[in-house]
Design an enzyme around this catalytic site. Structure first.
Site, PDB file in Angstrom:
ATOM      1  N   ASP A 154       0.874  -1.181   0.000  1.00  0.00           N
ATOM      2  CA  ASP A 154       0.000   0.000   0.000  1.00  0.00           C
ATOM      3  C   ASP A 154       0.908   1.228   0.000  1.00  0.00           C
ATOM      4  OD1 ASP A 154      -2.362   1.620   0.304  1.00  0.00           O
ATOM      5  OD2 ASP A 154      -1.897   1.825   2.420  1.00  0.00           O
ATOM      6  N   SER A 155       0.301   2.389  -0.099  1.00  0.00           N
ATOM      7  CA  SER A 155       1.083   3.625  -0.050  1.00  0.00           C
ATOM      8  C   SER A 155       1.574   3.916   1.374  1.00  0.00           C
ATOM      9  CB  SER A 155       0.225   4.796  -0.524  1.00  0.00           C
ATOM     10  OG  SER A 155      -0.904   4.920   0.316  1.00  0.00           O
TER      11      SER A 155
ATOM     12  N   CYS B  98      -4.519  -1.635  -1.653  1.00  0.00           N
ATOM     13  CA  CYS B  98      -4.632  -0.189  -1.905  1.00  0.00           C
ATOM     14  C   CYS B  98      -5.745   0.020  -2.920  1.00  0.00           C
ATOM     15  CB  CYS B  98      -3.301   0.316  -2.465  1.00  0.00           C
ATOM     16  SG  CYS B  98      -3.359   2.060  -2.943  1.00  0.00           S
TER      17      CYS B  98
ATOM     18  N   GLU C 268      -2.332   8.657   8.475  1.00  0.00           N
ATOM     19  CA  GLU C 268      -0.861   8.616   8.448  1.00  0.00           C
ATOM     20  C   GLU C 268      -0.253   9.414   9.608  1.00  0.00           C
ATOM     21  OE1 GLU C 268       1.358   6.881   6.526  1.00  0.00           O
ATOM     22  OE2 GLU C 268      -0.338   5.817   5.644  1.00  0.00           O
TER      23      GLU C 268
ATOM     24  N   CYS D 109     -10.990   2.737   0.223  1.00  0.00           N
ATOM     25  CA  CYS D 109      -9.562   2.982   0.392  1.00  0.00           C
ATOM     26  C   CYS D 109      -9.162   2.209   1.647  1.00  0.00           C
ATOM     27  CB  CYS D 109      -9.305   4.478   0.577  1.00  0.00           C
ATOM     28  SG  CYS D 109      -7.688   4.888   1.267  1.00  0.00           S
TER      29      CYS D 109
ATOM     30  N   HIS E 106      -7.038   2.710   3.838  1.00  0.00           N
ATOM     31  CA  HIS E 106      -6.773   3.494   5.057  1.00  0.00           C
ATOM     32  C   HIS E 106      -8.054   3.661   5.889  1.00  0.00           C
ATOM     33  CE1 HIS E 106      -2.911   4.651   3.298  1.00  0.00           C
ATOM     34  NE2 HIS E 106      -2.597   5.294   4.408  1.00  0.00           N
TER      35      HIS E 106
HETATM   36  N1  DGL Z   1      -4.657   3.191   1.025  1.00  0.00           N
HETATM   37  C1  DGL Z   1      -4.690   3.600  -0.328  1.00  0.00           C
HETATM   38  C2  DGL Z   1      -6.010   3.338  -0.978  1.00  0.00           C
HETATM   39  O1  DGL Z   1      -6.579   2.346  -0.615  1.00  0.00           O
HETATM   40  C3  DGL Z   1      -4.001   4.839  -0.748  1.00  0.00           C
HETATM   41  C4  DGL Z   1      -4.278   6.087  -0.042  1.00  0.00           C
HETATM   42  C5  DGL Z   1      -3.382   7.155  -0.580  1.00  0.00           C
HETATM   43  O2  DGL Z   1      -2.186   6.958  -0.585  1.00  0.00           O
HETATM   44  O3  DGL Z   1      -3.900   8.188  -1.021  1.00  0.00           O
HETATM   45  O4  DGL Z   1      -6.480   4.029  -1.834  1.00  0.00           O
END
Ligand code: DGL
Length: 263
Positions: free
Chosen positions: A6-7, A69, A146, A180, A182
């Site tokens: 993931d990011s 992600c 984050e 997402c 996150h």
């Molecule tokens: N967690 C990621 C997603 O599911 C990326 C969030 C991001 O880096 O903007 O989209």
């Protein structure tokens, strides 16, 4: 071994579910904390980053890659599948399937990063099944997570959740996709705001189930193991701190920093 990326912290929501449903699998996780967020970037940049992330994980000889992600799953799946020699599982299809099964009134809201919402990935699949869809880009959720703002009683979290989610309530959605990875870290706050009658679909967890089904079908389930290793592209400390709250365990010793630009 399974490769997951993931990011940043978001993909830990898949790791958490993998540990629950596939406890014997070794997992190597990469969080691109030096370049987060992905969701506000262009398609070309997201594809470039995704390929580097996957190349890093391929060194460990994974039997599959879980793209934990929503953004990468929405815009870079084709590039990944065309490049990698192992199965690549994303979060979009898994979440759409779960949402369609969960919704009774056929009104589904999708929360995602700007890039995910712009791609129409969830929306097109859902509209194809004849349901009504409200798409809500939530760019502030990723920086909140984050930076460790994940507690449901945190005033900034409460305010931001209300800001984005009130539209889902006026739309009358009975099901909301946390599109997402996150966002499951904010699940309690979101659930408290929308109420328990609204079902929240955790795309990260649904993808983990999808991967488990695939491994079982292919006869690839591990007989023993369960080791978890974590790599990040910036300082391990902040990552380990928030991970401790979310995973409810200390992973500090298992987190290493790498230079992702080298891949
Ligand atoms: N967690 C990621 C997603 O599911 C990326 C969030 C991001 O880096 O903007 O989209």
């Amino acid at each position: 071994m399974l490769g997951v990326f993931d990011s940043g912290l978001g993909g830990l929501s898949s790791v958490k579910e993998l540990a629950r449903c596939l406890p014997k699998e070794d997992v190597v996780y990469f969080g691109d904390t030096g370049r987060v967020p992905y969701g506000t970037r262009s398609k070309e940049t997201i594809i470039k980053y995704a390929l580097q992330d996957a190349r890093f994980l391929m060194q460990f000889d994974p039997k599959a890659i879980l793209v934990a992600c929503g953004t990468v799953s929405s815009v870079a799946m084709e590039a990944l599948q065309n490049t990698l020699s192992v199965p690549v599982i994303g979060v979009v299809d898994a979440a759409v399937g779960a949402a369609l099964s969960a919704s009774k009134n056929q009104k589904i809201a999708v929360l995602g990063t700007p890039a995910t919402i712009r791609s129409g990935s969830y929306r097109e699949r859902l509209l194809g099944q004849g349901v009504q869809v409200l798409s809500i880009p939530c760019p502030l959720f990723v920086p909140l997570v984050e930076n460790g703002h994940i507690r449901e009683d945190d005033p900034i979290v409460k305010e931001t959740v209300a800001h984005y989610l009130h539209q889902a309530l006026s739309f009358g959605a009975d099901t909301i996709i946390l599109g997402c990875t996150h966002y499951p870290l904010l699940k309690r706050a979101i659930g408290t705001f929308v109420g328990e009658d609204v079902k929240l679909i955790n795309a990260a967890a649904e993808a983990a189930h999808c991967l488990a089904d695939r491994l079982e079908k292919d006869g690839l389930l591990a007989a023993d193991g369960g080791e978890q290793r974590f790599f990040v592209s910036d300082s391990p400390e902040g990552f380990a701190d928030t991970a401790r709250i979310f995973l409810k365990k200390d992973i500090k010793e298992a987190v290493e920093r790498i230079d992702i630009e080298a891949y």
